[in-house]
Scaffold this motif. Structure first.
Motif, PDB file in Angstrom:
ATOM      1  N   GLN A  22      37.131  27.367  37.297  1.00 14.82           N
ATOM      2  CA  GLN A  22      36.438  28.383  36.796  1.00 14.82           C
ATOM      3  C   GLN A  22      35.921  27.982  35.311  1.00 14.82           C
ATOM      4  O   GLN A  22      34.756  28.171  34.958  1.00 14.82           O
ATOM      5  CB  GLN A  22      37.015  29.870  36.858  1.00 14.82           C
ATOM      6  CG  GLN A  22      37.038  30.522  38.185  1.00 14.82           C
ATOM      7  CD  GLN A  22      37.818  31.701  37.997  1.00 14.82           C
ATOM      8  OE1 GLN A  22      38.909  32.130  37.488  1.00 14.82           O
ATOM      9  NE2 GLN A  22      37.046  32.716  38.370  1.00 14.82           N
ATOM     10  N   PHE A  44      44.151  39.474  30.712  1.00 15.58           N
ATOM     11  CA  PHE A  44      42.857  39.868  31.609  1.00 15.58           C
ATOM     12  C   PHE A  44      42.074  40.833  30.784  1.00 15.58           C
ATOM     13  O   PHE A  44      41.021  41.590  31.562  1.00 15.58           O
ATOM     14  CB  PHE A  44      43.295  40.445  33.029  1.00 15.58           C
ATOM     15  CG  PHE A  44      44.082  39.498  33.740  1.00 15.58           C
ATOM     16  CD1 PHE A  44      43.907  38.182  34.193  1.00 15.58           C
ATOM     17  CD2 PHE A  44      45.463  39.826  34.145  1.00 15.58           C
ATOM     18  CE1 PHE A  44      44.656  37.395  34.791  1.00 15.58           C
ATOM     19  CE2 PHE A  44      46.442  38.946  34.698  1.00 15.58           C
ATOM     20  CZ  PHE A  44      45.951  37.736  35.069  1.00 15.58           C
ATOM     21  N   THR A 102      38.892  42.172  28.911  1.00 14.16           N
ATOM     22  CA  THR A 102      37.427  41.606  29.201  1.00 14.16           C
ATOM     23  C   THR A 102      36.761  41.873  27.906  1.00 14.16           C
ATOM     24  O   THR A 102      35.460  41.460  27.631  1.00 14.16           O
ATOM     25  CB  THR A 102      36.587  42.340  30.143  1.00 14.16           C
ATOM     26  OG1 THR A 102      36.566  43.540  30.044  1.00 14.16           O
ATOM     27  CG2 THR A 102      37.091  41.985  31.584  1.00 14.16           C
ATOM     28  N   GLU A 103      37.395  42.513  26.814  1.00 11.93           N
ATOM     29  CA  GLU A 103      36.724  42.844  25.349  1.00 11.93           C
ATOM     30  C   GLU A 103      37.566  42.580  24.248  1.00 11.93           C
ATOM     31  O   GLU A 103      38.814  42.505  24.479  1.00 11.93           O
ATOM     32  CB  GLU A 103      36.427  44.342  25.164  1.00 11.93           C
ATOM     33  CG  GLU A 103      35.347  44.783  26.393  1.00 11.93           C
ATOM     34  CD  GLU A 103      34.664  46.275  26.435  1.00 11.93           C
ATOM     35  OE1 GLU A 103      35.395  46.994  25.132  1.00 11.93           O
ATOM     36  OE2 GLU A 103      34.127  46.555  27.279  1.00 11.93           O
ATOM     37  N   SER A 144      32.762  30.285  40.169  1.00 16.31           N
ATOM     38  CA  SER A 144      33.468  29.839  41.397  1.00 16.31           C
ATOM     39  C   SER A 144      34.713  28.985  40.658  1.00 16.31           C
ATOM     40  O   SER A 144      34.673  28.472  39.747  1.00 16.31           O
ATOM     41  CB  SER A 144      32.744  29.006  42.073  1.00 16.31           C
ATOM     42  OG  SER A 144      33.452  28.040  42.943  1.00 16.31           O
ATOM     43  N   TRP A 195      37.834  36.009  30.126  1.00 15.59           N
ATOM     44  CA  TRP A 195      37.830  36.563  31.249  1.00 15.59           C
ATOM     45  C   TRP A 195      36.425  37.272  31.627  1.00 15.59           C
ATOM     46  O   TRP A 195      35.894  37.162  32.757  1.00 15.59           O
ATOM     47  CB  TRP A 195      38.926  37.958  31.613  1.00 15.59           C
ATOM     48  CG  TRP A 195      40.263  37.160  31.289  1.00 15.59           C
ATOM     49  CD1 TRP A 195      41.105  37.629  30.430  1.00 15.59           C
ATOM     50  CD2 TRP A 195      41.093  36.361  32.123  1.00 15.59           C
ATOM     51  NE1 TRP A 195      42.276  36.676  30.435  1.00 15.59           N
ATOM     52  CE2 TRP A 195      42.196  36.214  31.579  1.00 15.59           C
ATOM     53  CE3 TRP A 195      40.548  35.771  33.192  1.00 15.59           C
ATOM     54  CZ2 TRP A 195      43.145  35.148  32.228  1.00 15.59           C
ATOM     55  CZ3 TRP A 195      41.495  34.841  33.748  1.00 15.59           C
ATOM     56  CH2 TRP A 195      42.683  34.542  33.229  1.00 15.59           C
ATOM     57  N   ALA A 196      35.767  37.782  30.548  1.00 16.43           N
ATOM     58  CA  ALA A 196      34.488  38.431  30.584  1.00 16.43           C
ATOM     59  C   ALA A 196      33.325  37.141  31.128  1.00 16.43           C
ATOM     60  O   ALA A 196      32.633  37.192  31.960  1.00 16.43           O
ATOM     61  CB  ALA A 196      33.962  39.150  29.496  1.00 16.43           C
ATOM     62  N   GLU A 208      33.165  37.004  22.518  1.00  9.97           N
ATOM     63  CA  GLU A 208      33.332  36.997  24.237  1.00  9.97           C
ATOM     64  C   GLU A 208      34.656  36.664  24.643  1.00  9.97           C
ATOM     65  O   GLU A 208      35.172  35.651  24.286  1.00  9.97           O
ATOM     66  CB  GLU A 208      32.422  35.981  24.850  1.00  9.97           C
ATOM     67  CG  GLU A 208      31.997  35.830  26.171  1.00  9.97           C
ATOM     68  CD  GLU A 208      30.927  34.878  26.619  1.00  9.97           C
ATOM     69  OE1 GLU A 208      30.619  35.103  27.822  1.00  9.97           O
ATOM     70  OE2 GLU A 208      30.731  34.198  25.638  1.00  9.97           O
ATOM     71  N   LEU A 243      34.434  34.445  32.391  1.00 12.67           N
ATOM     72  CA  LEU A 243      34.642  33.582  33.851  1.00 12.67           C
ATOM     73  C   LEU A 243      34.340  34.457  35.107  1.00 12.67           C
ATOM     74  O   LEU A 243      34.147  34.068  36.306  1.00 12.67           O
ATOM     75  CB  LEU A 243      36.093  33.469  33.949  1.00 12.67           C
ATOM     76  CG  LEU A 243      36.943  32.279  33.220  1.00 12.67           C
ATOM     77  CD1 LEU A 243      38.199  32.304  33.511  1.00 12.67           C
ATOM     78  CD2 LEU A 243      36.229  31.021  33.162  1.00 12.67           C
ATOM     79  N   ASP A 244      33.800  35.805  34.836  1.00  7.65           N
ATOM     80  CA  ASP A 244      33.436  36.961  35.732  1.00  7.65           C
ATOM     81  C   ASP A 244      32.375  36.170  36.670  1.00  7.65           C
ATOM     82  O   ASP A 244      31.366  35.875  36.265  1.00  7.65           O
ATOM     83  CB  ASP A 244      32.801  38.194  35.138  1.00  7.65           C
ATOM     84  CG  ASP A 244      32.664  39.155  36.159  1.00  7.65           C
ATOM     85  OD1 ASP A 244      33.328  39.296  37.187  1.00  7.65           O
ATOM     86  OD2 ASP A 244      31.565  39.906  36.257  1.00  7.65           O
ATOM     87  N   GLY A 245      32.649  36.013  37.807  1.00  8.91           N
ATOM     88  CA  GLY A 245      31.487  35.404  38.867  1.00  8.91           C
ATOM     89  C   GLY A 245      31.670  34.012  38.999  1.00  8.91           C
ATOM     90  O   GLY A 245      30.828  33.738  39.818  1.00  8.91           O
TER      91      GLY A 245
END
Length: 508
Positions: free
Chosen positions: A39, A139, A141-142, A157, A150-151, A147, A153-155
């Motif tokens: 990822q 984990f 995201t903020e 693969s 985890w934010a 940035e 890497l969202d989406g």
């Protein structure tokens, strides 16, 4: 074609469900570590980063380190690991000097505000386009610093086709201060790093369950090669300890049934002190112990063998040698106080200032698959230490009749404090920027637990009234925690040669 990421990928393919990383209550299988690295690689490619680009990483021993390290490698980019104790000014220097395009930085803690320093260093560097925060809360995201991983890497693969790098492409740039002021980046190729991991792995006997305690910092070559790369190549379990503390280390070793420990001499000294004080027990699972970074006192070696029932095997190397160059190898008699014999595929010899062979003691020169390409963007500095494939280390040694090497003195005046290399000239240069300092000479003085402590002899400018405490406090704010002088002594004059060189041996 060769890519250092293979040490993780092969094990993830062969034993996907085996535990790769233990951190606190987290137990991460090989498949997961490889997927998150995939990822990270997809993230970097989506931001325009690929083969030949440089990506910096400042992170203690946390699962983030292998995620990002191998993710960078998968894209064909070069990892630039940074010491987590660096101040903002020093971070900016490394980012700029390495031409880093992206920077992954741990958020830090109140005790170690790495994120704030990293963000400030990033802000002061023009070429770095991306700043990713590795959040202290798993984990999250903020982050107010920017940035988060985890934010980002969202989406993304977890599948990634690893870039086919050549064996001579640069895998890692490790910064080393050398004896001349500003840190230089040693360029280590995929071949350098893979071969050193393989040779290290092959030297140690395999166990049914190989478990390594990772207390050495992963940003340093010793922890990176001997523990992480060799440990992943073996398919072992890496138990991460972000900050070495002897009781915590021994408790973890017992709980996780650690079979292999590698550390610097001060770690062995501290663990022995903890056991003798009754604060911790000897872990019965320990089979292999390796030491490097500086010479292990023979008394500590003897005490460890008697107390732990395990012989400590000493080795030697530098960032420029990937790092291991010689070792007291299993299957051969170990000699106390010796750095052993050259590892497989590596040659060592002693040379004088003109590269000739001296009669007795000389400077160690090394040649083999472990020698760096050179210092990044510093052809003159590279030419000073390299000749016909040989690299001169700056360390003076003798060799006995069996071919074992013994370090006599270290590179000029380098100080090794708690396993970290401290270069006096760099400290002196910073000290001289203080308005009250006229002249400074920095030396290492013996210290019970750190091996050496950093001491500065200072001549004040006329009329200056700065106290020793004030100068130490200023140094603490200006330099990394392992570098700044803890002791300052004011002098009216310093001993010098006729040509004006300070005679440091008279100050020690």
């Amino acid at each position: 074609m060769l890519n250092l990421a293979v040490v993780l990928e092969d094990s993830a393919r062969e034993k996907p469900d085996a535990t790769a990383v233990v951190f606190g209550d987290m137990r991460l299988p090989y498949s997961l570590v490889d997927t998150i690295a995939g990822q990270v690689a997809n993230l970097l490619v989506s931001r325009g980063i690929g083969r030949g680009d440089k990506v910096a990483l400042a992170c203690p021993n946390l699962p983030y380190f292998p995620f990002v390290y191998y993710g960078i490698l998968k894209t064909g980019a070069t990892v630039v690991p940074l010491n987590v104790l660096l101040q903002a000014r020093e971070i900016a220097y490394h980012l700029d000097d390495s031409d880093a395009k992206a920077f992954f930085c741990f958020e830090g803690s109140p005790e170690l505000p790495l994120g704030e320093r990293g963000r400030a260093g990033f802000a002061d560097t023009e070429g770095v386009e991306h700043f990713f925060v590795l959040p202290a809360t798993p984990f999250a995201t903020e982050s107010e610093l920017g940035e988060t991983l985890w934010a980002a890497l969202d989406g993304m693969s977890g599948e990634f086709e690893t870039v086919q790098t050549s064996a001579d492409d640069t895998a890692v740039i490790l910064y080393t201060s050398g004896t001349t002021g500003q840190p230089k980046g040693a360029e280590l190729t995929h071949q350098n790093m893979v071969m050193n991991a393989i040779v290290n792995d092959e030297m140690f006997p395999r166990q049914p369950e190989d478990t390594y305690l990772v207390a050495l910092p992963l940003f340093h070559s010793f922890g990176q090669t001997v523990l992480m790369n060799a440990g992943f190549r073996r398919g072992g379990t890496l138990v991460l300890l972000p900050r070495f503390e002897p009781v915590a280390a021994l408790t973890l070793m017992k709980r996780e049934k650690v079979t292999l420990f590698a550390g610097v001499p001060t770690m062995y000294w501290a663990m022995l002190a903890a056991v003798h004080a009754g604060a911790a027990e000897v872990p019965p699972s320990l089979i292999t112990a390796a030491s490097g970074g500086s010479a292990l006192p023979v008394e500590v070696l003897k005490d460890f063998r008697a107390t732990f029932g395990v012989a400590v095997l000493e080795g030697y190397g530098l960032s420029e040698t990937s790092p291991v160059a010689s070792f007291n190898q299993p299957g051969r008699p170990a000699k106390a106080g010796s750095i052993g014999t050259p590892i497989w595929g590596v040659e060592m010899k002693l040379v004088d200032a003109d590269w000739n062979t001296p009669d007795d003691i000389g400077e160690i020169a090394v040649r083999g698959h472990n020698i760096m390409k050179g210092y990044y963007n510093r052809p003159e500095a590279t030419a000073q230490v390299m000749k016909d494939g040989w690299f001169r280390t700056g360390d003076v040694a003798r060799r006995d009749e069996d071919g074992y090497y013994f370090i006599v003195d270290r590179a000029k005046d380098m100080i090794i404090r708690g396993g970290f290399n401290v270069y006096p000239r760099e400290i002196e240069e910073v000290l001289m920027t203080h308005p009250a300092v006229s002249l400074a000479a920095v030396v290492g003085v013996p210290h019970d637990s750190h091996g050496e402590e950093v001491k500065a002899y200072v001549i004040r400018k006329p009329g200056a009234t700065t106290t020793e405490e004030e100068l130490v406090a200023w140094c603490r704010e200006t330099m990394a925690a392992y570098k700044y002088p803890r002791i300052v002594e004011f002098r009216e004059s310093l001993p010098m040669t006729a040509t004006g060189k300070i005679l440091k041996r008279e100050l020690r």
